[in-house]
Design an enzyme around this catalytic site. Sequence first.
Site, PDB file in Angstrom:
ATOM      1  N   ASP A  29       0.857  -1.189   0.000  1.00  0.00           N
ATOM      2  CA  ASP A  29       0.000   0.000   0.000  1.00  0.00           C
ATOM      3  C   ASP A  29       0.891   1.236   0.000  1.00  0.00           C
ATOM      4  O   ASP A  29       1.835   1.330   0.795  1.00  0.00           O
ATOM      5  CB  ASP A  29      -0.920  -0.020   1.230  1.00  0.00           C
ATOM      6  CG  ASP A  29      -2.038   1.009   1.128  1.00  0.00           C
ATOM      7  OD1 ASP A  29      -1.730   2.208   0.950  1.00  0.00           O
ATOM      8  OD2 ASP A  29      -3.211   0.625   1.235  1.00  0.00           O
ATOM      9  N   ILE A  30       0.599   2.158  -0.878  1.00  0.00           N
ATOM     10  CA  ILE A  30       1.427   3.359  -1.042  1.00  0.00           C
ATOM     11  C   ILE A  30       1.321   4.306   0.175  1.00  0.00           C
ATOM     12  O   ILE A  30       2.215   5.113   0.416  1.00  0.00           O
ATOM     13  CB  ILE A  30       1.030   4.091  -2.352  1.00  0.00           C
ATOM     14  CG1 ILE A  30       2.124   5.011  -2.843  1.00  0.00           C
ATOM     15  CG2 ILE A  30      -0.265   4.857  -2.224  1.00  0.00           C
ATOM     16  CD1 ILE A  30       3.160   4.345  -3.654  1.00  0.00           C
ATOM     17  N   HIS A  93     -10.240  -5.686  -2.588  1.00  0.00           N
ATOM     18  CA  HIS A  93      -8.882  -5.914  -2.080  1.00  0.00           C
ATOM     19  C   HIS A  93      -8.920  -6.173  -0.586  1.00  0.00           C
ATOM     20  O   HIS A  93      -9.820  -5.715   0.111  1.00  0.00           O
ATOM     21  CB  HIS A  93      -7.967  -4.725  -2.388  1.00  0.00           C
ATOM     22  CG  HIS A  93      -8.507  -3.399  -1.951  1.00  0.00           C
ATOM     23  ND1 HIS A  93      -9.449  -2.716  -2.673  1.00  0.00           N
ATOM     24  CD2 HIS A  93      -8.263  -2.645  -0.856  1.00  0.00           C
ATOM     25  CE1 HIS A  93      -9.754  -1.589  -2.049  1.00  0.00           C
ATOM     26  NE2 HIS A  93      -9.054  -1.522  -0.933  1.00  0.00           N
ATOM     27  N   HIS A  95      -6.588  -5.697   2.827  1.00  0.00           N
ATOM     28  CA  HIS A  95      -5.413  -5.065   3.437  1.00  0.00           C
ATOM     29  C   HIS A  95      -4.793  -6.057   4.416  1.00  0.00           C
ATOM     30  O   HIS A  95      -5.486  -6.548   5.322  1.00  0.00           O
ATOM     31  CB  HIS A  95      -5.806  -3.828   4.250  1.00  0.00           C
ATOM     32  CG  HIS A  95      -6.368  -2.690   3.460  1.00  0.00           C
ATOM     33  ND1 HIS A  95      -5.633  -1.570   3.155  1.00  0.00           N
ATOM     34  CD2 HIS A  95      -7.600  -2.494   2.928  1.00  0.00           C
ATOM     35  CE1 HIS A  95      -6.394  -0.717   2.480  1.00  0.00           C
ATOM     36  NE2 HIS A  95      -7.597  -1.254   2.330  1.00  0.00           N
TER      37      HIS A  95
HETATM   38  P1  AMP Z   1      -9.826   1.336   0.551  1.00  0.00           P
HETATM   39  O1  AMP Z   1     -10.449   1.341  -0.834  1.00  0.00           O
HETATM   40  O2  AMP Z   1     -10.477   2.299   1.496  1.00  0.00           O
HETATM   41  O3  AMP Z   1      -9.731  -0.051   1.130  1.00  0.00           O
HETATM   42  O4  AMP Z   1      -8.331   1.876   0.420  1.00  0.00           O
HETATM   43  C1  AMP Z   1      -7.611   1.787  -0.781  1.00  0.00           C
HETATM   44  C2  AMP Z   1      -6.146   1.706  -0.456  1.00  0.00           C
HETATM   45  O5  AMP Z   1      -5.429   1.703  -1.672  1.00  0.00           O
HETATM   46  C3  AMP Z   1      -5.588   2.865   0.390  1.00  0.00           C
HETATM   47  O6  AMP Z   1      -4.993   2.357   1.568  1.00  0.00           O
HETATM   48  C4  AMP Z   1      -4.565   3.525  -0.536  1.00  0.00           C
HETATM   49  O7  AMP Z   1      -3.430   3.988   0.155  1.00  0.00           O
HETATM   50  C5  AMP Z   1      -4.218   2.394  -1.488  1.00  0.00           C
HETATM   51  N1  AMP Z   1      -3.757   2.860  -2.798  1.00  0.00           N
HETATM   52  C6  AMP Z   1      -4.364   3.731  -3.624  1.00  0.00           C
HETATM   53  N2  AMP Z   1      -3.634   3.907  -4.746  1.00  0.00           N
HETATM   54  C7  AMP Z   1      -2.542   3.114  -4.621  1.00  0.00           C
HETATM   55  C8  AMP Z   1      -1.410   2.860  -5.436  1.00  0.00           C
HETATM   56  N3  AMP Z   1      -1.250   3.459  -6.629  1.00  0.00           N
HETATM   57  N4  AMP Z   1      -0.474   1.995  -4.978  1.00  0.00           N
HETATM   58  C9  AMP Z   1      -0.620   1.376  -3.791  1.00  0.00           C
HETATM   59  N5  AMP Z   1      -1.676   1.571  -2.982  1.00  0.00           N
HETATM   60  C10 AMP Z   1      -2.622   2.435  -3.377  1.00  0.00           C
END
Ligand code: AMP
Length: 132
Positions: A29-30, A93, A95
């Site tokens: 996760d970025i 996804h 986490h």
């Molecule tokens: P959520 O949809 O609330 O479960 O969170 C989406 C997650 O994706 C967040 O923790 C972001 O930090 C992560 N995220 C969004 N764009 C990217 C990316 N380009 N690379 C890695 N992680 C990402």
Amino acid sequence: MASIFTKIIQGEIPCYKIAEDDYHFAFLDINPVSEGHTLVVPKQEVDYLFNLEDDTLKSLIIFAKKVAKAIDASLDTIRTGVVVEGLEVPHAHIHLVPIHYEGQHVGLGKKAEVSKERMIELAERISEAFKK
Ligand code: AMP
């Protein structure tokens, strides 16, 4: 339009890749909440995790288990926590949040400061452990 995670899977957007197989993809996760915070994604683009077909959901969680074991084997964790939210990116996804100390908050709130160099190192370590 393809989701940002589909673009990552297809190599159009860079990521700190951990592992993939024919149906799943894992990357850091970025905006990590702890070092090694990893996202596990089905290659099939479905928004809501619980709208995945049973077999897809089953294989995703089994893939996530393998990634979590690799996190535990390669980082200094007590164990690895699991969070599902999906409110930001409409591509299902999981986490995986490494728990490094007793009392650590596992939710998606406060972000950890992790340098780019450290992200590269973490991804390499988890990725190597995944291959064993
Ligand atoms: P959520 O949809 O609330 O479960 O969170 C989406 C997650 O994706 C967040 O923790 C972001 O930090 C992560 N995220 C969004 N764009 C990217 C990316 N380009 N690379 C890695 N992680 C990402």
